[in-house]
Design an enzyme around this catalytic site. Structure first.
Site, PDB file in Angstrom:
ATOM      1  N   LEU A 205      -4.963  -1.915  -6.944  1.00 51.74           N
ATOM      2  CA  LEU A 205      -3.209  -3.182  -7.540  1.00 51.74           C
ATOM      3  C   LEU A 205      -2.136  -2.548  -6.800  1.00 51.74           C
ATOM      4  O   LEU A 205      -1.863  -1.356  -7.441  1.00 51.74           O
ATOM      5  CB  LEU A 205      -3.723  -3.172  -8.821  1.00 51.74           C
ATOM      6  CG  LEU A 205      -5.051  -3.782  -9.889  1.00 51.74           C
ATOM      7  CD1 LEU A 205      -4.148  -3.465 -10.926  1.00 51.74           C
ATOM      8  CD2 LEU A 205      -4.068  -4.987  -9.801  1.00 51.74           C
ATOM      9  N   HIS A 206      -1.180  -3.362  -6.588  1.00 51.23           N
ATOM     10  CA  HIS A 206      -0.073  -2.348  -6.257  1.00 51.23           C
ATOM     11  C   HIS A 206       1.316  -3.699  -5.995  1.00 51.23           C
ATOM     12  O   HIS A 206       2.873  -3.626  -5.849  1.00 51.23           O
ATOM     13  CB  HIS A 206      -0.161  -1.769  -4.761  1.00 51.23           C
ATOM     14  CG  HIS A 206       0.027  -2.328  -3.579  1.00 51.23           C
ATOM     15  ND1 HIS A 206      -0.654  -3.110  -3.434  1.00 51.23           N
ATOM     16  CD2 HIS A 206       1.252  -2.765  -2.762  1.00 51.23           C
ATOM     17  CE1 HIS A 206      -0.564  -3.705  -2.301  1.00 51.23           C
ATOM     18  NE2 HIS A 206       0.226  -3.447  -1.608  1.00 51.23           N
ATOM     19  N   ARG A 207       0.620  -4.945  -5.779  1.00 52.38           N
ATOM     20  CA  ARG A 207       2.267  -5.752  -6.611  1.00 52.38           C
ATOM     21  C   ARG A 207       2.736  -5.615  -7.680  1.00 52.38           C
ATOM     22  O   ARG A 207       2.945  -5.908  -8.180  1.00 52.38           O
ATOM     23  CB  ARG A 207       1.445  -7.355  -5.907  1.00 52.38           C
ATOM     24  CG  ARG A 207       0.710  -7.628  -5.139  1.00 52.38           C
ATOM     25  CD  ARG A 207       1.958  -7.806  -3.829  1.00 52.38           C
ATOM     26  NE  ARG A 207       0.488  -7.935  -2.796  1.00 52.38           N
ATOM     27  CZ  ARG A 207       1.113  -7.953  -1.702  1.00 52.38           C
ATOM     28  NH1 ARG A 207       2.175  -7.278  -0.994  1.00 52.38           N
ATOM     29  NH2 ARG A 207       0.744  -7.135  -0.582  1.00 52.38           N
TER      30      ARG A 207
END
Ligand code: UD1
Length: 362
Positions: A205-207
């Site tokens: 996850l990094h958005r």
């Protein structure tokens, strides 16, 4: 001999530029210099990718580092302009959709240098994503648009881009995957993390939409924590995600391993060995589809629809209940089978080079 400037700045760029460097090596009519913008600079986000993918050392490093979007983009432009002005390349080649891509396309175009965009035409139709803005800007400025999947061609034609500027080359990311696959099979990277093949889920996850909002991030971590009681999870954390989770003060349950960003071999290996991939990354949707591992995309949309049409990808969004029930479906064996995707055959970079050669030597 015509000289190209190849621009790479962030982790996914390195994976895409590698096969193009290899395909250009020893070319009789095209030479290249690699420009690293320095958007990603940590060893784990940059240097190790150069080593494992055998990417030549950059001829130029702009060392821009992190900053707000405007600061980072402006710094890249300021430092790239004299490089183009001095070297006068026949073309500037940019990859994907990161800030380095759009910034360097804008600089080149204003210096009347043709821009080649590798991975053109992808659209999420979601302008809240910084990458979508980068894609639109880059495509409108490009003279040669190289597309990775059928939607890329459709989108560009719909936007009025002339057909003769577009070439379907396939996916260079898959070239890199195929190159390392034998090493991955031999190393079985999941064993290093104490996991068994098919016995865990991989999370990334990094958005901004998932990690920058406390409520959204907490709800997602809660759902993943509950999933990890049934299926162990491993979560290599992007630096921005790690910082956000630390701010929340959230501690994972026992079955949820949170680790540093992993190497490219480990990333492909963890996808290959996983029962399911849960991600908001574009690259992982493509790689897991190619490996045939079920992929649940934690976003409301994708700019890579072929991974849904033919690959193993399901667009889930980030609703916690939906995440839990989708993983249970996978555990129960109800999975989507992937089919091969046209032109994702490990030879896309050869077609990229052939298209650039034809463009520069008409
Ligand atoms: C960028 C891309 C995104 C891509 C992702 C892959 C844009 C708009 N986004 O997002 O499309 O999927 O890379 O990783 O270009 N940081 C470090 N070390 C690094 C790099 C970054 O600690 O080597 C931290 C910094 O605190 C920085 C933050 O990560 O502020 C964000 O980095 P940035 O390059 O701005 O965007 P990404 O989230 O990495």
């Amino acid at each position: 001999m015509k000289e190209l400037l190849l621009v790479a700045g962030a982790r996914p760029n390195f994976i895409k530029v590698a096969p193009v460097c290899h395909a250009l090596a020893g070319h009789p009519r095209l030479g290249f210099t690699l420009v690293h913008t320095g958007q990603h600079y940590d060893d784990a986000m940059s240097r190790r990718f150069f080593e494992v993918l055998d990417i030549p050392a950059p001829g130029v490093n702009l060392e821009v580092g992190s900053g707000s979007h405007a600061v980072q983009t402006a710094r890249i432009m300021e430092r790239f302009e004299p490089v183009v002005a001095e070297r006068k390349p026949a073309a500037v080649v940019v990859f994907g959709d990161v800030n380095s891509t759009a910034a360097c396309a804008l600089v080149a175009c204003k210096l009347n240098t043709p821009v080649v965009h590798v991975e053109a035409g992808l659209r999420s139709f979601d302008r809240t994503m910084p990458e979508e803005i980068n894609r639109i800007v880059t495509d409108v400025l490009s003279s040669l648009l190289l597309v990775s999947e059928p939607s890329g061609l459709r989108n560009l034609l719909n936007e009025g881009i002339s057909r003769d500027k577009i070439v379907e080359v396939g996916n260079v990311m898959i070239d890199s995957l195929q190159r390392v696959r034998p090493r991955v099979e031999a190393q079985q990277p999941w064993t290093t993390f104490g996991l068994s093949r098919g016995g865990y889920g991989l999370v990334t996850l990094h958005r901004p939409a998932n990690v920058d909002d406390d409520t959204v991030l907490k709800a997602l971590l809660g759902a993943l924590g509950r999933v990890s009681e049934k299926l162990p999870l491993i979560f290599p954390m992007h630096p921005r995600t790690r910082a956000r989770i630390q701010q929340l003060g959230w501690n994972p349950p026992a079955g949820f391993q949170m680790v540093e960003p992993v190497s490219y071999i480990d990333s492909i290996g963890l996808q290959l060995g996983a029962r399911v991939v849960l991600t908001d990354s574009g690259g992982l949707q493509e790689e897991s589809s190619c490996l045939g591992t079920p992929c649940l995309t934690l976003r409301p949309n994708t700019e890579r629809p072929v991974t849904v049409e033919l690959g193993s990808n399901i667009i889930l969004g980030n609703d916690p209940a939906a995440v839990e029930s989708a993983v249970h479906e996978v555990i129960a064996g109800r999975i989507k089978r992937a089919q091969p995707i046209p032109l994702w055959d490990g030879r896309a970079a050869e077609r990229v080079v052939a298209a650039m050669d034809a463009f520069l030597h008409p």
